[in-house]
Design a protein around this motif. Structure first.
Motif, PDB file in Angstrom:
ATOM      1  N   GLN A  16      -1.203  -7.520   8.407  1.00  7.83           N
ATOM      2  CA  GLN A  16      -2.409  -8.629   7.946  1.00  7.83           C
ATOM      3  C   GLN A  16      -1.768 -10.044   7.544  1.00  7.83           C
ATOM      4  O   GLN A  16      -2.466 -11.095   7.181  1.00  7.83           O
ATOM      5  CB  GLN A  16      -2.964  -8.426   6.510  1.00  7.83           C
ATOM      6  CG  GLN A  16      -3.889  -6.991   6.567  1.00  7.83           C
ATOM      7  CD  GLN A  16      -4.721  -6.946   7.298  1.00  7.83           C
ATOM      8  OE1 GLN A  16      -5.978  -8.153   7.497  1.00  7.83           O
ATOM      9  NE2 GLN A  16      -4.640  -5.784   8.156  1.00  7.83           N
ATOM     10  N   TYR A 358      -3.634  -1.933   0.337  1.00  6.37           N
ATOM     11  CA  TYR A 358      -4.587  -2.009   1.252  1.00  6.37           C
ATOM     12  C   TYR A 358      -6.122  -1.512   1.167  1.00  6.37           C
ATOM     13  O   TYR A 358      -6.073  -1.472   2.365  1.00  6.37           O
ATOM     14  CB  TYR A 358      -3.118  -1.599   2.318  1.00  6.37           C
ATOM     15  CG  TYR A 358      -2.161  -2.026   2.883  1.00  6.37           C
ATOM     16  CD1 TYR A 358      -2.260  -2.738   3.578  1.00  6.37           C
ATOM     17  CD2 TYR A 358      -0.706  -1.889   2.388  1.00  6.37           C
ATOM     18  CE1 TYR A 358      -1.244  -3.310   4.164  1.00  6.37           C
ATOM     19  CE2 TYR A 358       0.135  -2.414   2.817  1.00  6.37           C
ATOM     20  CZ  TYR A 358      -0.005  -3.357   4.282  1.00  6.37           C
ATOM     21  OH  TYR A 358       0.872  -4.593   4.934  1.00  6.37           O
ATOM     22  N   LEU A 365      -7.196  -2.055   9.388  1.00  2.00           N
ATOM     23  CA  LEU A 365      -6.213  -3.217   9.599  1.00  2.00           C
ATOM     24  C   LEU A 365      -5.040  -2.845  11.050  1.00  2.00           C
ATOM     25  O   LEU A 365      -5.412  -1.887  11.997  1.00  2.00           O
ATOM     26  CB  LEU A 365      -4.874  -2.800   9.118  1.00  2.00           C
ATOM     27  CG  LEU A 365      -4.928  -2.455   7.316  1.00  2.00           C
ATOM     28  CD1 LEU A 365      -4.335  -1.355   6.795  1.00  2.00           C
ATOM     29  CD2 LEU A 365      -4.902  -3.362   6.419  1.00  2.00           C
TER      30      LEU A 365
END
Length: 456
Positions: A16, A358, A365
């Protein structure tokens, strides 16, 4: 201390982060929000739990090992991760071979009519290099081969055209200074010495120990190479018959038995023109092994990537979940638990916290992120070795591996120590992220220890 600040670079180093240049990164509000999921309370809770008496030190192939694996599976599953072991499921079984080598109390070496007797444990350490009940070495000649390194990229070959098949090589620890100064590369690891010797067909290896070249005293060799030793179950890998160490004094006496001088040989071995020296010293040794096979397991979860081009690439976070388990105190006779709170309950806790961060991203993602909790690190990085040999994703598709082996416990810091600096393209991104926190990235303060190559 806010541990989210400590772990934020690890969270942002992969899928990211938006790089505006090769050496800078932009942190979005969504990333900051995800990082705030990392709390000292969560990390402390994990550490307290898996380093408690109930986990009995998390020794490999024990009931506590299985309990640890199940706890980690449950945590990853509760975060919404998907099982990612090769072949499916959460667990990658790691087959282990435990060997106890029974070594004669003395070792007699000969050169013509002259003899030298060395004491086991005090002067030399020997261990079987092959998973066989009996290892026999008969009248094998000892050859001094300098560092025992073959490194084409450095135009270095200590063996030249000398045949060492069936012989015992006497080898220096570390790697030549012309490679990287005092920094220990993989060429300087004892594991490399045994692997290269096996490729050359040698029967065995004796590593010359000095505290300076090993970065630890002889007592560490004695404790590390005594009792039951674990390795991966043999899958046909080339192996020497004997893995050995000798003190500097014992090594000097071996060389003097042949009429040579150890210091002169070591000085010559610093040059690319060095050639192996056959000492004419003969060694015979019978080793008996007690072998038993068992298994531990790596625990592996993942968050799938969504980008059509990048999803096949993997960013891997790893931390070993084992410690030393329980041992009998020789003085009291009582069973002691080696809890392993820092090594590596803290690293496991950090990895679980990163996984939690996450899992909170709203947007999918880009790359696939794997969380690999490896087994049997304390026995020789065995879980990670097995994962690399049998990975969940092709090695060529691994974009990065970020390993956590013990988290900082000194409190708030303004620096981040990076082991393996210069080994990947992540350096600039890490420096950019650290700078945005008002921090600096520093290299390994003890490069001679080779910590990058010793991490799981």
């Amino acid at each position: 201390m806010k541990l989210s600040t400590l772990l934020l670079p690890l969270v942002l180093l992969s899928t990211q982060v938006y790089a505006t240049t090769a050496n800078s990164a932009v942190i979005t509000p969504e990333m900051q929000a995800a990082a705030r999921q990392i709390t000292s309370e969560d990390i402390s809770e994990h550490v307290r739990y898996i380093s408690s008496d109930a986990f009995e030190g998390r020794g490999p192939s024990t009931r506590a090992d299985k309990k640890t694996q199940e706890y980690l599976r449950s945590e990853l599953e509760n975060l919404g991760l998907k099982p990612a072991a090769p072949g499916g499921g959460w667990f990658q079984d790691v087959p282990l071979g435990g060997m106890t080598t029974h070594v004669p109390q003395t070792l007699t070496l000969s050169h013509g009519t002259k003899q030298l007797t060395l004491k086991n444990h005090d002067d030399f350490i020997a261990s079987a290099g092959q998973q066989k009940s009996s290892i026999n070495i008969k009248d094998a000649e000892i050859v001094f081969v300098g560092y025992g390194v073959v490194a084409p990229e450095f135009n270095w070959n200590d063996f030249k055209d000398v045949d060492v098949k069936g012989k015992i090589i006497l080898v220096m620890n570390h790697n030549p200074a012309v490679f990287a100064g005092k920094t220990r590369l993989y060429y300087g690891r004892w594991t490399y010495k045994y692997e290269q010797a096996a490729k050359m067909g040698a029967a065995g290896v004796i590593i010359i120990h000095t505290t300076e070249s090993a970065a630890y005293p002889w007592q560490v060799v004695q404790s590390s190479w005594t009792g039951e030793l674990f390795e991966l179950k043999d899958e046909g890998k080339l192996r020497v018959k004997m893995k050995g160490w000798a003190t500097e004094e014992a090594s000097r006496n071996i060389v003097e038995l042949s009429g040579h001088d150890l210091d002169a040989l070591r000085a010559a071995a610093e040059s690319r023109t060095f050639r192996p020296v056959s000492l004419g010293v003969k060694i015979s040794l019978d080793l008996k092994n007690t072998i038993h096979y068992s298994q531990s397991a790596n625990v592996i979860g993942m968050i799938p990537g969504s980008d059509p081009r990048l999803a096949k690439e993997a960013v891997i976070y790893s931390a070993h979940h084992d410690h030393l388990g329980m041992k009998i105190d020789p003085q009291s006779g009582k069973s002691l638990i080696y809890h392993g709170a820092i090594d590596n309950a803290s690293g496991v806790s950090g990895l679980l916290s990163i996984a939690k961060a996450y899992s909170k991203f709203d947007k999918p993602l880009k790359r696939t992120v794997y969380f690999v909790l490896t087994a049997s690190e304390e026995q020789g990085l065995l879980g990670s070795e097995y994962f690399v040999a049998h990975p969940s994703v092709s090695v060529k598709d691994m974009a990065a591996n970020i390993n956590i082996d013990g988290m900082g416990f000194y409190g708030r810091t303004r620096d981040i120590t990076q082991f393996g600096q210069g080994m990947s393209s992540l350096d600039g991104v890490l420096e950019s992220l650290a700078s945005q926190q008002g921090r600096v990235v520093k290299p390994d303060p003890q490069p001679e220890s080779g910590s990058f190559y010793r991490a799981d």
